[in-house]
Design an enzyme around this catalytic site. Structure first.
Site, short mmCIF file in Angstrom:
data_model
loop_
_atom_site.label_atom_id
_atom_site.label_comp_id
_atom_site.label_asym_id
_atom_site.label_seq_id
_atom_site.Cartn_x
_atom_site.Cartn_y
_atom_site.Cartn_z
N SER A 248 0.84 -1.20 0.00
CA SER A 248 0.00 0.00 0.00
C SER A 248 0.86 1.24 0.00
O SER A 248 1.65 1.47 0.93
CB SER A 248 -0.90 0.02 1.23
N HIS B 50 -1.40 -1.30 -4.21
CA HIS B 50 -2.62 -0.92 -3.50
C HIS B 50 -2.62 0.59 -3.26
O HIS B 50 -1.70 1.14 -2.67
CB HIS B 50 -2.68 -1.69 -2.18
N ASP C 44 -4.81 3.79 -1.73
CA ASP C 44 -5.90 4.12 -0.81
C ASP C 44 -6.39 5.54 -1.03
O ASP C 44 -5.68 6.51 -0.75
CB ASP C 44 -5.40 4.00 0.64
N MET D 281 -9.00 8.40 0.11
CA MET D 281 -9.85 8.76 1.26
C MET D 281 -10.37 10.18 1.09
O MET D 281 -9.63 11.08 0.68
CB MET D 281 -9.04 8.69 2.55
N HIS E 270 -8.44 1.28 -3.75
CA HIS E 270 -9.36 1.08 -2.62
C HIS E 270 -10.00 2.42 -2.28
O HIS E 270 -9.36 3.30 -1.72
CB HIS E 270 -8.54 0.52 -1.44
N MET F 129 -12.16 4.75 -0.21
CA MET F 129 -12.82 4.99 1.08
C MET F 129 -13.50 6.34 0.95
O MET F 129 -13.09 7.34 1.57
CB MET F 129 -11.77 4.95 2.20
N MET G 45 -11.42 -5.59 5.85
CA MET G 45 -10.65 -4.62 6.64
C MET G 45 -10.32 -5.22 8.00
O MET G 45 -11.21 -5.65 8.73
CB MET G 45 -11.45 -3.32 6.83
N GLY H 211 -8.91 4.22 7.34
CA GLY H 211 -8.64 5.64 7.50
C GLY H 211 -7.16 5.97 7.71
O GLY H 211 -6.72 7.05 7.33
N GLY I 49 -2.92 4.27 8.02
CA GLY I 49 -1.97 3.18 8.01
C GLY I 49 -1.40 2.98 9.41
O GLY I 49 -1.60 3.81 10.30
N GLY I 50 -0.71 1.88 9.59
CA GLY I 50 0.02 1.66 10.84
C GLY I 50 -0.83 1.36 12.06
O GLY I 50 -0.36 1.51 13.19
N ASP J 147 -6.62 -6.19 4.59
CA ASP J 147 -6.07 -4.83 4.57
C ASP J 147 -6.03 -4.24 5.98
O ASP J 147 -7.07 -3.97 6.57
CB ASP J 147 -6.93 -3.96 3.65
N GLY J 148 -4.80 -4.05 6.49
CA GLY J 148 -4.60 -3.40 7.77
C GLY J 148 -3.84 -4.26 8.75
O GLY J 148 -4.26 -5.36 9.10
N GLY J 149 -2.68 -3.79 9.16
CA GLY J 149 -1.90 -4.49 10.18
C GLY J 149 -1.31 -5.82 9.74
O GLY J 149 -1.01 -6.66 10.57
N GLY K 53 1.21 -1.95 4.17
CA GLY K 53 1.71 -0.58 4.01
C GLY K 53 2.94 -0.35 4.85
O GLY K 53 4.07 -0.47 4.37
N SER K 54 2.73 -0.07 6.12
CA SER K 54 3.87 0.29 6.98
C SER K 54 4.87 -0.84 7.12
O SER K 54 6.08 -0.59 7.20
CB SER K 54 3.37 0.75 8.35
C1 DX5 Z 1 -6.24 1.71 5.80
C2 DX5 Z 1 -5.84 1.42 4.39
C3 DX5 Z 1 -4.74 0.46 4.27
C4 DX5 Z 1 -3.43 0.93 4.87
C5 DX5 Z 1 -2.81 -0.28 5.50
O1 DX5 Z 1 -7.44 2.41 5.83
O2 DX5 Z 1 -6.94 0.90 3.66
O3 DX5 Z 1 -4.53 0.02 2.93
O4 DX5 Z 1 -2.54 1.49 3.95
O5 DX5 Z 1 -1.71 0.14 6.22
P1 DX5 Z 1 -0.93 -0.83 7.18
O6 DX5 Z 1 -0.45 -1.99 6.37
O7 DX5 Z 1 0.17 0.05 7.69
O8 DX5 Z 1 -1.89 -1.24 8.28
ZN ZN Z 2 -6.52 -0.07 1.66
#
Ligand code: DX5
Ligand code: ZN
Length: 219
Positions: A8, A33, A35, A37, A66, A68, A137, A142, A144-145, A175-177, A197-198
């Site tokens: 991401s 990916h 994002d 928003m 993606h 949002m 999700m 909303g 990352g990290g 997606d997420g963590g 992402g992170s």
């Molecule tokens: C969060 C995003 C994710 C985000 C994931 O709302 O949809 O795609 O980038 O970030 P990590 O991998 O750091 O949780």
């Molecule tokens: Zn995402």
């Protein structure tokens, strides 16, 4: 099927975006990916069309966009035009999801649906045959990290069973963590695509980190 990995770019360095996309190009990653928003559907604002266009210029892998955002139907064609190959809308943002999925497919893209942690996966039952990718999700969207929500594993297992029962070919994306601690159990539960992402961009060796995610055992 061997699972896919989608870094991401929310966690990328936007001052040197082309460099970071090039890293993804050179890596074993499958999708990029992205994002989007709007500050309404989620509290945060990320980026929109100009950045996606810039990504499209250098990307050698499919763009997994993606959304949002509220009322995504307003922009389906616009996102196709800036490079989206897979376009994912949130179930919670779509009043007429069947119509939206048909519209995405008619525009020549793969159709994705993202669901918030609090939304039962069973709500996708009627339209699962129209969905190429369900984005589960594993954090509240909303940012990352954030910390991974452990009840995601059960949601993935239930979604996998639903897809099998309907004989659909839908992929399950998480997606997420996603990190070394969560990824193996997610694959075991039935995940097909890992977004990270992170975990990727904060590592000293992003290409190696992607390789590590790709190399995990596929159950
Ligand atoms: C969060 C995003 C994710 C985000 C994931 O709302 O949809 O795609 O980038 O970030 P990590 O991998 O750091 O949780
Ligand atoms: Zn995402």
């Amino acid at each position: 099927m061997k699972h896919l990995v989608a870094p991401s770019i929310l966690a990328a360095d936007f001052g040197q975006l082309a460099h970071d996309i090039d890293m993804i190009n050179r890596s074993e990653a499958d999708w990029i990916h992205c994002d989007v928003m709007d500050g309404l559907f989620v509290p945060n604002i990320s980026f929109g069309m100009p950045i996606l266009k810039a990504v499209q210029k250098v990307a050698k892998k499919p763009m997994d966009v993606h959304l949002m955002i509220e009322k995504p139907d307003r922009y389906l064609e616009a996102f196709r035009d800036v490079g989206a190959n897979i376009l994912t809308v949130h179930l919670e943002a779509c009043v007429h999801l069947d119509r939206t999925l048909h519209a995405i497919r008619d525009l020549g893209m793969k159709a994705g649906v993202a669901i918030n942690p609090s939304t039962p996966v069973e709500l996708l039952s009627e339209v699962i045959h129209l969905i190429d990718v369900v984005c589960v999700m594993s954090v509240n969207p909303g940012y990352g990290g954030q910390k991974f929500i452990p009840y995601t594993y059960d949601r993935v297992r239930r979604l996998k069973a639903l897809i099998a029962a309907k004989e659909a070919s839908t992929l399950i994306e998480i997606d997420g963590g996603v990190a070394e601690k969560t990824a193996p159990a997610l694959l075991e539960a039935g995940a097909d695509v890992l977004v990270a992402g992170s975990y990727v961009f904060n590592s000293d060796d992003p290409v190696g980190t992607i390789q590590g995610l790709k190399g995990l055992l596929n159950f």
